[in-house]
Design a protein around this motif. Structure first.
Motif, mmCIF file in Angstrom:
data_model
loop_
_atom_site.group_PDB
_atom_site.id
_atom_site.type_symbol
_atom_site.label_atom_id
_atom_site.label_comp_id
_atom_site.label_asym_id
_atom_site.label_seq_id
_atom_site.Cartn_x
_atom_site.Cartn_y
_atom_site.Cartn_z
ATOM 1 N N GLU A 196 2.967 33.180 52.531
ATOM 2 C CA GLU A 196 4.286 33.232 53.166
ATOM 3 C C GLU A 196 4.672 34.658 53.521
ATOM 4 N N MET A 197 5.420 34.755 54.618
ATOM 5 C CA MET A 197 6.069 36.014 54.952
ATOM 6 C C MET A 197 7.555 35.712 55.075
ATOM 7 N N LEU A 198 8.386 36.515 54.461
ATOM 8 C CA LEU A 198 9.824 36.330 54.627
ATOM 9 C C LEU A 198 10.508 37.684 54.672
ATOM 10 N N SER A 199 11.761 37.656 55.046
ATOM 11 C CA SER A 199 12.469 38.928 55.146
ATOM 12 C C SER A 199 13.875 38.789 54.607
ATOM 13 N N ALA A 200 14.416 39.921 54.215
ATOM 14 C CA ALA A 200 15.778 39.964 53.701
ATOM 15 C C ALA A 200 16.426 41.242 54.206
ATOM 16 N N GLN A 201 17.718 41.142 54.451
ATOM 17 C CA GLN A 201 18.461 42.348 54.832
ATOM 18 C C GLN A 201 19.114 42.928 53.585
ATOM 19 N N ILE A 202 19.121 44.240 53.548
ATOM 20 C CA ILE A 202 19.671 44.929 52.384
ATOM 21 C C ILE A 202 20.609 46.024 52.860
ATOM 22 N N THR A 203 21.753 46.098 52.249
ATOM 23 C CA THR A 203 22.605 47.259 52.444
ATOM 24 C C THR A 203 22.353 48.202 51.272
#
Lengths: 230, 631
Positions: free
Chosen positions: B596-603
């Protein structure tokens, strides 16, 4: 890698050193001519990439003859160079004892050990003896899982000699081929008694040499033994 | 079976049962106080005593060894205030907490407040946030509580977590909850071994698959032959053989050595959550395991997921969910009968389970479902090789015809092949991609996921050496698996929660587009039990992963291994980029499936150094750990 601040620990220690003593074979072998105790094992100490290996194999005749052999006793530095492969280098020792005077020789050893595709455990070495004799050996093992604890192991060993070494009964070319089948039961992962058979055939010049000395060129044995590790 | 008459259980058992009941009722009533801590030497739900000083809530926690009985055997777990799990710490959003932690162990310890946003020096990771708590020492954690929801806490020292050093943490919100419930229970899942955790790790290091007693046998091969025919069965054997991997490595440490626990109690102890008919019950599931993913269901009850990792989500009704190590899910159930229900948590590899009961009265039980059959087996998806249109990771489907194989193989990116020893992807059929030419250049990532996936056009990058010797495989074509319930749950015939079901209740305040991307590969080599990011163990990297303070970034995780990894970032939220656009669910732990490849946004709004790691305890210990530095 050093701690972030003086007195602070490293957050994760992933460089722990481990050791394992694996006695692959410790077995009694019955055959027509003689009975013997055969052994093979290896010990390693080290981390994920770099390890020290001590490997050995031999037999000791207990009835129907005398003497025995430390076929190999190697001390090797082992370095993982690919996910399933180690390159190994170091020194080896061989000794035949009784009847007659003991014979021994030393080697420089360069080898690879690892897991080949299709789960064949491979251990192959090039050897150069202190007399300048070159040889190569190969050992392959394959485990058939019959059940989760009952495992049939197939073994194959062969060796190639670059030149005649009559003192050790070796002729130039492929010297022998040895097949073994061992059925073990893993009471624990670390303790598995087994029964099995082995068949060894001398080849080419080596076979001629042995025949000339009145030895049989093939040799079948029934085995019982134990595989353990710590 | 009435366990109270079982001679294996000590006399204290009756008292324990009584206390559990009381503790459970206290928990549901939201009481912060039960009884003096000295009265307890037990497992179950305890609530940590709280004293109040102005705007500060003060908790005293003592860490030590407490001999006790677990599942009928004597054990010596690490306890917090005398119990495992440790007592429930109940905080209040908007207040400040002060936690005085005293170490009565003979070694250094720590508590990490999992999922809680706090100052760097309060995070509790020895060597990253602080030096640790030495024997005999009391360390005072103090921080403002700026969030609400279900969390937990645990040791970040050595392998202490495996020995019971964990507990639940609830933060009550400042505003009313957006959903209703009458009762509130913590259901904390964990795995217990009577063995020394360092011995467990040594076994994994010395013998690949040490705890796996569901490997493929010769019989399984012939079973494949009878269902698939010789050709595909051989292809399947050949494919896994080429890679030298087991399709049955689901969990590294299994029920062969684990006793699974709910709130510190094994199945036989029958932890019971009481209800009155018609009430809504909030169950706060926390996976406090060292190594175990669980599949959780309550036969006869629909569960409505209302929060994930402490953060409210759009309610989603489900029948079952998989909970990765360190994740939390809050669900609401409405039992309507005068009957008991079984809360059933199976380990992902089906090697064991733990059950508990929801019932109108103490002492009731409901039938325990049959555990689903072993074994579960990984398919081509786990290698990032699945043909998207197939839709399932099921090997039988993937491999059912030669034709399918060929299609799959045409989609192979051959980047894995430049090291014939390490790639393991040099399947002869896969070489077809070269011959078939670029006409087959397909948009693999797009398949099965819809075009709303932010990574659909992304080209993944491996190092020139495929991450080196520490990485036994690379995923040539990792894909979107957020609609995929995961191995063994593909065809269960009822609704299983998937990551794409999670929709945040509100868009989060920071909606800036990411300015920067960081791609990290999850890598490993099972043969040596090496685990890493980008092929490098923690000890092999020079410095931290750098986040710029205040920046908005996209973290991309690519799983190049055969295992599921729950990846946890301390100190900041990860906003999972699933199909819900700006309603991204916020998580502290992201379970990444094989291939799997996934992404997340981070502040990056939390200055300081933060741990970032796989939450499988032995993976972290083996090197799957990084420091993220925000400056």
């Amino acid at each position: 890698m050093k701690p972030k601040k003086p007195g602070w620990p490293i957050p994760v220690h992933d460089n722990t050193l481990y050791s394992k003593l694996m006695i692959d074979r410790l077995e009694y072998a019955w055959s027509d001519e003689e009975d013997s105790v055969n052994w093979e094992g290896q010990y390693w100490y080290g981390g994920d990439y770099n390890r020290l290996y001590i490997e050995g194999e031999g037999e000791d005749v207990v009835s129907g003859g005398e003497g025995g052999e430390i076929e190999t006793l190697d001390i090797l530095y082992s370095r993982m160079i690919a996910p399933f492969w180690d390159v190994q280098m170091g020194g080896g020792y061989q000794r035949e004892y009784g009847p007659g005077p003991d014979k021994e020789r030393g080697f420089a050893v360069l080898g690879i050990q690892g897991l080949a595709p299709y789960w064949f455990e491979i251990d192959a070495n090039l050897r150069l003896s202190d007399d300048g004799d070159a040889s190569a050996d190969l050992e392959a093992e394959y485990d058939w899982m019959l059940t989760q604890r009952t495992i049939l192991q197939g073994r194959f060993e062969t060796a190639y000699a670059g030149n005649d070494v009559p003192e050790f009964g070796i002729g130039k070319g492929f010297t022998n081929a040895k097949f073994g089948l061992r059925l073990r039961y893993e009471f624990r992962r670390e303790f598995a008694p087994y029964i099995g058979v082995s068949w060894n055939k001398y080849l080419g010049d080596t076979a001629d040499l042995r025949e000339a000395e009145g030895e049989d060129t093939d040799h079948t044995a029934v085995l019982a033994g134990v595989r353990m590790w710590f | 079976m009435n366990k109270q008459s079982d001679p294996k259980y000590p006399a204290s058992f009756t008292r324990r049962r009584f206390l559990q009941g009381t503790a459970a009722m206290a928990a549901l009533a939201g009481l912060g106080r039960l009884a003096p801590a000295y009265a307890w030497q037990q497992t179950g739900n305890l609530v940590a005593e709280k004293t109040v000083s102005g705007n500060t809530d003060i908790f005293d926690l003592t860490i030590g060894h407490t001999p006790m009985d677990i599942g009928g055997r004597s054990a010596n777990p690490i306890t917090i205030n005398g119990s495992i799990p440790g007592p429930l710490i109940r905080m209040q959003e908007g207040r400040e907490v002060m936690l005085r932690v005293t170490n009565n162990l003979s070694e250094s310890t720590s508590i990490h407040w999992h999922g809680i946003l706090l100052p760097e020096n309060m995070d509790g990771v020895p060597g990253v946030s602080f030096p640790g708590i030495e024997p005999g020492e009391t360390f005072i954690y103090r921080y403002p509580v700026k969030q609400s929801g279900t969390y937990w806490y645990h040791s970040h020292s050595g392998l202490q977590e495996q020995l019971g050093h964990y507990g639940p943490l609830i933060v009550d919100p400042a505003q009313p909850e957006p959903f209703e419930y009458d009762r509130d229970y913590v259901v904390m899942l964990s795995d217990w071994t009577y063995d020394d955790p360092y011995h467990v790790l040594a076994n994994l290091k010395k013998a690949e698959g040490y705890y796996n007693y569901q490997k493929r046998t010769t019989g399984d091969f012939f079973k494949d032959v009878s269902t698939m025919g010789w050709g595909p069965a051989m292809d399947k054997w050949q494919m896994w053989g080429q890679m030298r991997m087991s399709s049955r490595d689901i969990l590294d440490v299994t029920g062969s050595v684990y006793t699974y626990l709910i709130n510190g109690l094994p199945s036989g102890s029958n932890w019971t959550g009481l209800f009155r008919r018609g009430e809504k019950i909030r169950l706060r599931f926390i996976n406090g395991s060292a190594m175990s993913f669980f599949d959780v269901r309550i036969p006869g009850l629909k569960m409505t997921v209302v929060a994930a990792d402490g953060q409210n989500v759009e309610p989603v009704p489900i029948d079952e969910f998989r909970i990765g190590v360190a994740e939390t899910y809050d669900v609401i159930v409405e039992p309507d009968g005068d009957r008991a229900y079984t809360v059933f948590a199976e380990s992902m590899d089906r090697s064991g389970y733990v059950s508990a009961t929801l019932a109108p009265r103490e002492g009731m039980t409901a039938p325990v479902p049959d555990p689903r059959p072993q074994p579960v087996e990984r398919g081509m998806k786990s290698m990032g090789m699945d043909h998207g249109s197939m839709g399932h990771g099921d090997m039988n489907m993937d491999m059912s015809s030669q034709n399918t194989m060929d299609q799959d193989s045409m989609q192979m990116d051959m980047s894995a092949d430049n090291n014939s020893m390490s790639g393991g992807m040099d399947h002869s059929k896969m070489n077809m991609s070269a011959e078939q030419g670029s006409g087959m250049q397909h948009d693999m990532n797009n398949m099965g996921s819809g075009s709303d996936w932010v990574l659909k056009d992304r080209k993944i990058s491996h190092g020139p050496d495929n991450h080196g010797a520490g990485a036994a495989m690379v995923s040539p074509n990792p894909m979107n698996r957020m609609d995929d319930p995961g191995i063994g749950l593909e065809n269960v015939g009822h609704k299983v929660l998937v990551y794409n079901d999670l929709r945040g209740l509100h868009p989060w305040p920071d909606q800036r587009e990411p300015q920067r991307e960081i791609e990290l590969h999850l890598t490993g080599n099972m043969e040596r039990y090496m685990w890493s990011f980008d092929g490098e163990k923690f000890s092999e990297v020079d410095g931290p992963i750098r986040f710029h303070h205040g920046e908005r970034l996209r973290l991309i995780l690519v799983n190049d291994t055969m295992m599921d990894h729950p990846i946890h970032l301390h100190g900041m939220w990860m906003e999972l980029e699933n199909k819900h656009g700006k309603y991204r669910p916020r998580k502290h732990t992201l379970s990444v499936k094989p291939g799997e490849m996934l992404s997340a946004q981070i502040t990056a709004d939390a200055p300081g150094d933060w741990a970032f790691h796989c939450h499988l305890l032995y993976h972290m210990k083996a090197g799957m750990f990084r420091v993220v530095s925000v400056a």
